[in-house]
Scaffold this active site. Structure first.
Site, PDB file in Angstrom:
ATOM      1  N   SER A 268     -10.868 -17.236 -14.754  1.00  0.00           N
ATOM      2  CA  SER A 268     -11.458 -16.797 -16.341  1.00  0.00           C
ATOM      3  C   SER A 268     -10.273 -16.365 -16.866  1.00  0.00           C
ATOM      4  CB  SER A 268     -12.356 -16.541 -15.912  1.00  0.00           C
ATOM      5  OG  SER A 268     -12.589 -15.560 -17.822  1.00  0.00           O
TER       6      SER A 268
ATOM      7  N   TYR B 245     -15.810  -7.778 -13.984  1.00  0.00           N
ATOM      8  CA  TYR B 245     -15.652  -9.193 -14.674  1.00  0.00           C
ATOM      9  C   TYR B 245     -14.116 -10.031 -14.331  1.00  0.00           C
ATOM     10  CZ  TYR B 245     -16.111 -13.763 -16.168  1.00  0.00           C
ATOM     11  OH  TYR B 245     -16.147 -15.046 -16.743  1.00  0.00           O
TER      12      TYR B 245
ATOM     13  N   LYS C 102     -12.583 -11.403 -11.143  1.00  0.00           N
ATOM     14  CA  LYS C 102     -11.626 -12.556 -11.644  1.00  0.00           C
ATOM     15  C   LYS C 102     -10.159 -12.670 -11.785  1.00  0.00           C
ATOM     16  CE  LYS C 102     -14.681 -15.261 -13.163  1.00  0.00           C
ATOM     17  NZ  LYS C 102     -15.576 -16.143 -12.269  1.00  0.00           N
TER      18      LYS C 102
HETATM   19  N1  LIG Z   1     -19.489 -20.184 -19.591  1.00  0.00           N
HETATM   20  C1  LIG Z   1     -17.828 -19.549 -19.787  1.00  0.00           C
HETATM   21  O1  LIG Z   1     -17.191 -19.535 -20.862  1.00  0.00           O
HETATM   22  C2  LIG Z   1     -17.110 -18.999 -18.345  1.00  0.00           C
HETATM   23  C3  LIG Z   1     -15.384 -18.914 -18.766  1.00  0.00           C
HETATM   24  C4  LIG Z   1     -14.696 -18.683 -17.449  1.00  0.00           C
HETATM   25  C5  LIG Z   1     -15.357 -19.359 -16.577  1.00  0.00           C
HETATM   26  N2  LIG Z   1     -16.270 -19.073 -15.731  1.00  0.00           N
HETATM   27  C6  LIG Z   1     -16.955 -18.893 -15.375  1.00  0.00           C
HETATM   28  O2  LIG Z   1     -17.494 -20.273 -14.276  1.00  0.00           O
HETATM   29  C7  LIG Z   1     -18.886 -20.178 -13.264  1.00  0.00           C
HETATM   30  C8  LIG Z   1     -19.882 -20.951 -13.786  1.00  0.00           C
HETATM   31  O3  LIG Z   1     -20.020 -19.837 -15.078  1.00  0.00           O
HETATM   32  P1  LIG Z   1     -21.181 -20.657 -15.752  1.00  0.00           P
HETATM   33  O4  LIG Z   1     -20.937 -20.167 -17.116  1.00  0.00           O
HETATM   34  O5  LIG Z   1     -21.729 -21.994 -15.562  1.00  0.00           O
HETATM   35  O6  LIG Z   1     -22.802 -19.656 -15.679  1.00  0.00           O
HETATM   36  P2  LIG Z   1     -24.433 -20.088 -15.924  1.00  0.00           P
HETATM   37  O7  LIG Z   1     -24.271 -21.981 -16.517  1.00  0.00           O
HETATM   38  O8  LIG Z   1     -24.557 -18.888 -15.389  1.00  0.00           O
HETATM   39  O9  LIG Z   1     -24.012 -20.592 -13.661  1.00  0.00           O
HETATM   40  C9  LIG Z   1     -23.614 -19.547 -12.913  1.00  0.00           C
HETATM   41  C10 LIG Z   1     -24.180 -19.983 -11.565  1.00  0.00           C
HETATM   42  O10 LIG Z   1     -24.584 -18.968 -10.585  1.00  0.00           O
HETATM   43  C11 LIG Z   1     -25.089 -19.173  -9.015  1.00  0.00           C
HETATM   44  N3  LIG Z   1     -25.488 -17.734  -8.947  1.00  0.00           N
HETATM   45  C12 LIG Z   1     -25.302 -16.465  -9.430  1.00  0.00           C
HETATM   46  N4  LIG Z   1     -25.385 -15.882  -9.269  1.00  0.00           N
HETATM   47  C13 LIG Z   1     -25.454 -16.276  -7.772  1.00  0.00           C
HETATM   48  C14 LIG Z   1     -25.868 -15.874  -6.402  1.00  0.00           C
HETATM   49  N5  LIG Z   1     -25.976 -14.246  -6.364  1.00  0.00           N
HETATM   50  N6  LIG Z   1     -26.258 -16.882  -5.945  1.00  0.00           N
HETATM   51  C15 LIG Z   1     -25.971 -17.817  -5.649  1.00  0.00           C
HETATM   52  N7  LIG Z   1     -25.508 -18.517  -6.983  1.00  0.00           N
HETATM   53  C16 LIG Z   1     -25.600 -17.888  -7.460  1.00  0.00           C
HETATM   54  C17 LIG Z   1     -26.220 -19.480 -10.716  1.00  0.00           C
HETATM   55  O11 LIG Z   1     -27.502 -20.528 -10.127  1.00  0.00           O
HETATM   56  P3  LIG Z   1     -28.399 -20.049  -9.474  1.00  0.00           P
HETATM   57  O12 LIG Z   1     -29.208 -19.523 -11.016  1.00  0.00           O
HETATM   58  O13 LIG Z   1     -29.525 -20.664  -9.283  1.00  0.00           O
HETATM   59  O14 LIG Z   1     -28.832 -18.136  -8.943  1.00  0.00           O
HETATM   60  C18 LIG Z   1     -25.536 -20.305 -11.621  1.00  0.00           C
HETATM   61  O15 LIG Z   1     -25.932 -22.028 -11.185  1.00  0.00           O
HETATM   62  C19 LIG Z   1     -18.498 -18.591 -12.962  1.00  0.00           C
HETATM   63  O16 LIG Z   1     -17.734 -18.437 -12.269  1.00  0.00           O
HETATM   64  C20 LIG Z   1     -18.415 -18.158 -14.207  1.00  0.00           C
HETATM   65  O17 LIG Z   1     -17.745 -16.285 -14.644  1.00  0.00           O
HETATM   66  C21 LIG Z   1     -17.677 -18.842 -17.313  1.00  0.00           C
END
Ligand SMILES: NC(=O)c1ccc[n+]([C@@H]2O[C@H](COP(=O)([O-])OP(=O)(O)OC[C@H]3O[C@@H](n4cnc5c(N)ncnc54)[C@H](OP(=O)(O)O)[C@@H]3O)[C@@H](O)[C@H]2O)c1
Length: 259
Positions: free
Chosen positions: A140, A153, A157
């Site tokens: 991130s 967080y 990261k």
């Molecule tokens: N969105 C942003 O602005 C942003 C920015 C920078 C970085 N990121 C990073 O991008 C990545 C994806 O995030 P996203 O925005 O796509 O969020 P999201 O839509 O909430 O997806 C998060 C995913 O992580 C999985 N997950 C969470 N806890 C888990 C566990 N204990 N076991 C297995 N799977 C788990 C969830 O799957 P289930 O619900 O099926 O368990 C879900 O598919 C993350 O690492 C986040 O920190 C996001």
């Protein structure tokens, strides 16, 4: 007996999430076969149906923090495809609070999901990887620069950078690469609440020199490129996908009219 596939095989964690599903889509468009993981089998099944029958997507539901999850995911992949070329550590926890207000339960959860699990999955998969393999971990911009209320967080990261650099150092000689893709804020379920706050959008956009929001495809394109042979000499890097947010100090005209 398992037949070893000649197609490239990727494991994507958090495959049915906002960014994960985008990465799966891009990989499968390139002919890569994907094994997706996540806790919610129904969401993964819905993704499989959405992708259709012409792409190779299968999944294994698992809580990534479970002690037996890495072995189960890697063994499933090897049994199905006979090889593994790419690992994308995408699953993550979006729990977000200032340091002084972070309970142990949140701290432990964030470390378990976003740092311990990727470490353990890398440890499990590396012995099965060879020349041309790549690990891409979703960090991130808040792992590059601190952020208000970032707490655990931001810590995990930036910790993923250390993991990535040590893998790059240790296994580069075997032709295995590791990089971090560090997105700025993308609209997904993780950030939905913040996106609905107009001041959040205004500040975020105003501090981004390249004048638009980050899309899931921006992140997915970077991941697929870094894993592919086109990214062959890129190793141990943190690639921010942020329109210049993390490397500049700018308040652009999108912000000023509202001051
Ligand atoms: N969105 C942003 O602005 C942003 C920015 C920078 C970085 N990121 C990073 O991008 C990545 C994806 O995030 P996203 O925005 O796509 O969020 P999201 O839509 O909430 O997806 C998060 C995913 O992580 C999985 N997950 C969470 N806890 C888990 C566990 N204990 N076991 C297995 N799977 C788990 C969830 O799957 P289930 O619900 O099926 O368990 C879900 O598919 C993350 O690492 C986040 O920190 C996001």
């Amino acid at each position: 007996m398992t037949t070893v596939s000649h197609t490239r095989i990727a494991i994507v964690t958090g495959a049915a999430g906002g960014i994960g599903a985008g990465i799966v889509r891009k990989f499968t468009e390139q002919g890569v076969a994907v094994v997706g993981t996540g806790r919610d089998g129904e969401k993964l099944e819905a993704l499989r149906r959405m992708l259709g029958d012409n792409v190779e997507f299968s999944f294994i539901s698992a809580d990534i923090t479970a002690n037996d999850a890495p072995a189960a995911i890697v063994n499933y992949t090897l049994a199905k495809h006979g090889r593994v070329d790419y690992l994308v550590n995408n699953a993550g926890s979006g729990q977000w609070a200032p340091v002084h207000a972070t309970p142990d339960s949140m701290l432990d959860d964030v470390i378990a999901i976003s740092m311990r699990a990727p470490f353990r999955l890398c440890r499990e998969v590396i012995p099965h990887m060879g020349k041309g393999a790549a690990i891409c971990t979703i960090g991130s911009t808040f792992g590059i620069r601190g952020g208000l209320d970032g707490g655990a967080y931001c810590m995990v990261k930036s910790g993923l950078t250390g993991l990535t650099q040590t893998i790059a150092a240790q296994y580069g000689e075997q032709g295995i690469r590791a990089n971090v893709v560090a997105p700025t804020v993308v609209r997904t379920s993780m950030t939905e609440a913040a996106w609905n706050d107009p001041s959040f959008q205004r500040v975020n956009q105003g501090l981004t020199p390249f004048y638009r929001d980050c899309e899931v495809d921006d992140v997915a394109n970077a991941v697929v490129f870094l894993c592919s042979d086109k990214g062959e000499f890129i190793n141990g890097q943190v690639i921010a996908v942020d329109g210049g947010w993390s490397t500049t100090k700018v308040v652009n005209s999108r912000f000023r009219p509202h001051d």
